[in-house]
Design an enzyme around this catalytic site. Sequence first.
Site, PDB file in Angstrom:
ATOM      1  N   ASP A 118      22.132  34.823  29.207  1.00  0.00           N
ATOM      2  CA  ASP A 118      21.271  35.991  29.445  1.00  0.00           C
ATOM      3  C   ASP A 118      19.856  35.567  30.241  1.00  0.00           C
ATOM      4  O   ASP A 118      19.385  34.497  29.764  1.00  0.00           O
ATOM      5  CB  ASP A 118      21.011  36.513  27.905  1.00  0.00           C
ATOM      6  CG  ASP A 118      20.015  37.627  27.825  1.00  0.00           C
ATOM      7  OD1 ASP A 118      19.717  38.189  28.797  1.00  0.00           O
ATOM      8  OD2 ASP A 118      19.962  38.296  26.790  1.00  0.00           O
ATOM      9  N   SER A 147      17.646  43.406  21.952  1.00  0.00           N
ATOM     10  CA  SER A 147      16.663  43.143  22.868  1.00  0.00           C
ATOM     11  C   SER A 147      15.290  43.309  22.207  1.00  0.00           C
ATOM     12  O   SER A 147      14.835  42.693  21.256  1.00  0.00           O
ATOM     13  CB  SER A 147      16.876  44.033  24.223  1.00  0.00           C
ATOM     14  OG  SER A 147      16.129  43.390  25.030  1.00  0.00           O
ATOM     15  N   HIS A 179      22.945  39.601  29.301  1.00  0.00           N
ATOM     16  CA  HIS A 179      22.270  40.291  28.345  1.00  0.00           C
ATOM     17  C   HIS A 179      23.075  41.462  27.522  1.00  0.00           C
ATOM     18  O   HIS A 179      22.931  41.783  26.533  1.00  0.00           O
ATOM     19  CB  HIS A 179      21.294  40.937  29.002  1.00  0.00           C
ATOM     20  CG  HIS A 179      20.109  41.416  28.177  1.00  0.00           C
ATOM     21  ND1 HIS A 179      19.307  40.687  27.141  1.00  0.00           N
ATOM     22  CD2 HIS A 179      19.511  42.657  28.214  1.00  0.00           C
ATOM     23  CE1 HIS A 179      18.351  41.610  26.616  1.00  0.00           C
ATOM     24  NE2 HIS A 179      18.903  42.782  27.060  1.00  0.00           N
TER      25      HIS A 179
END
Length: 736
Positions: A670, A584, A705
Amino acid sequence: MSEAPSRAATPSTAVPPVAKKVPSPREHHGDVFVDQYEWLREKEDPEVVAHLKAENAYTEAVTAGQQPLRDAIFEEIKGRTQETDLSVPSRLGDWWYYSRTIEGQQYPVYCRVAASGAAGDVEAWTPPAVVPGEPVPGEAVLLDGNAEAAGKPFFALGGATVSRDGCLYAYSVDNAGNETFTLRIRDLRTGDHLPEVIENVFYGLEFSTDGGRLYYVVADESWRPYQIRVHVLGTPVEQDAVLYEERDVAQWTSIDLSGDRRWLLVSVGNSEYSETRYLDLDDAEARLELLLGRDERILHSAELFERDGATRVLLVHNRDAKGEAAVNSMVSTAPLAEFAKPLAEQRWTTVVAHDDAVKIEGAEVTASHLLVALRRDTIETVRFAPLAEALVAAEAGRAPSFAEPAFGEELYTAGAGVSDYRAPVARLSYTSFFTPPRVYDYVLATGELLLRKETPVLGGYDPQDYVAERAWATADDGTQVPLSVLRKASVRADGTNPALVYGYGSYEVSMDPAFAIPRLSLLDRGVVFVVAHTRGGGELGRRWYEAGKKLLKRNTFTDFVAATDWLAASGWADPTRIACMGGSAGGLLIGAALNLAPEKYAAAVAQVPFVDALTTILDPELPLSALEWEEWGNPIEDSAVYAYMKSYTPYENVRPAGYPAVAAVTSFNDTRVLYVEPAKWVQVLREATTSANPIVLKTEMDAGHGGASGRYEAWKDRAWDYAFIADALGARNLIS
């Protein structure tokens, strides 16, 4: 110690997919950037889907030789995990709640059994003797994740809550991976669902005191939580009223309950300031009231509680009522009535004063005690004080007398909370890099620690076989950057070992010590694992975070490179056998570090990487973009922010260089970091690299995610990442 590195050659029949170029100009502040791959953002375009599938096929071909290693790591993870297990039961009201996992099943089963005994009796808070794999008399299944997931490509539980009388169970489920949930309510007396089904809800569910109303959160089209709605049970969902709506696109909205479950708390804010509103759930006619507004620019959290017949407020805040800064936060209290006055006239009483060396992470109250979570010397721990004594001391201008559990490790993480406001015990969690998670009950009256469980680790695991140490790297500007250095005890500092540097460094998130079974598979192959606690994280308090955000963001990246340089010179690693990994915002860190110093790394894994940050933040219609302005700056309004972000955003700064082997891992659904960012990044990396190292993109087509759902799929994902690293570093084999 390990065999020499040998990167598997790309099979001659495997040709990387080449996306077509469609020039898409982006112009801001007089700068024009022509993006050749922006067309990949069109998720519904069959050509985009075909391209991602071609990338997956290429990745599978290039990494096919790693399959035996992936299988081995997966089996090691599985072999160390007690698959049939359960959580420590936690009491709320008249019930004990816990979850089970069953060998061969992907998801937990959520259960409860009846509790007995007086609320103030410590013995009544001793968890029942629930045994893994054995039936429990009177056990009721609230939700079977495996049944919910049957026939679905994805399953995640977004939230769950039980009504005060224990009769109703509300829960939300995501079957796509996009963190948008379907809400249902089950009558636990009959086992049947109520007829209403509420679609497209966000995280956050709470019942009213009487169980007749359910409060929930809704996100807008850019995936920003902005509405709190109220559903009256038995009425059409279309009639649900909006309790609160937040129109500022740069604010995040959430709900919670006070510890005594009387007050609904609505929080609105960002990383720099916040707002709190409250609703009396005992009064069906009550209105949502403002406690502390955003105009005061105070970053805070609030708790309401009853004391001596009056409602009081407990605040954790970074600025007091008189405007004095408390960058690491402090704890204050005041009667609720004080907050009806203008801020300058309010009288707050300091309970825990500001300390430059100690970051206050949070505070809560029970019927008898005050709990304060704090961070000192990078380590998060917790303190306890009798509430009455703490309030008396605060009114007298004295610091309360806190008790703090002592632990025997240098690097650990401890936290505590209570499931029921009346509880005479606090549930304390403890872990370290090599101590599996422990659950204690801390007896508030005596300070006694009662061990309820240590997560079992199978396969002959011995924590003495591993070492975790603190080290410090020197950044370019002389700043000392803390590192956590993990290794197998048999590894020696002879300059020959493979190594991995891991980092995150954003949003004031700290990479705290925590046990992880999958990581043992790398350590057992002689890999030295280094966690770089870079600026932008929260490990050394609020100033550490502020020194790595907005126009100081590059410190995060140069700190990470400094950590790599320390490792290369430390003797713990062969400088030619160092890999890096992050996810991320940590994926942005990996992309930036590769642009700064690609020659320092033999391989990189970037998980759901935020590598096209400038493009994303320039478009407030994209998920979460406007919310990011308080973290990175607003490049739409500020030309200096635009220029600064353009100088480091990975996608726009790829250059001709010998990049290492790179794996970008993403998910098609995501909503936090869109798949298009790594898809574009991989294309420009392949065009620019002067090395023959493979650059691959792996996209989970039914995931979000956090990757694919289900624990076995999560283990496979981690085995894939670690096998890619180990193969590139020549660390395929176990060491003694």
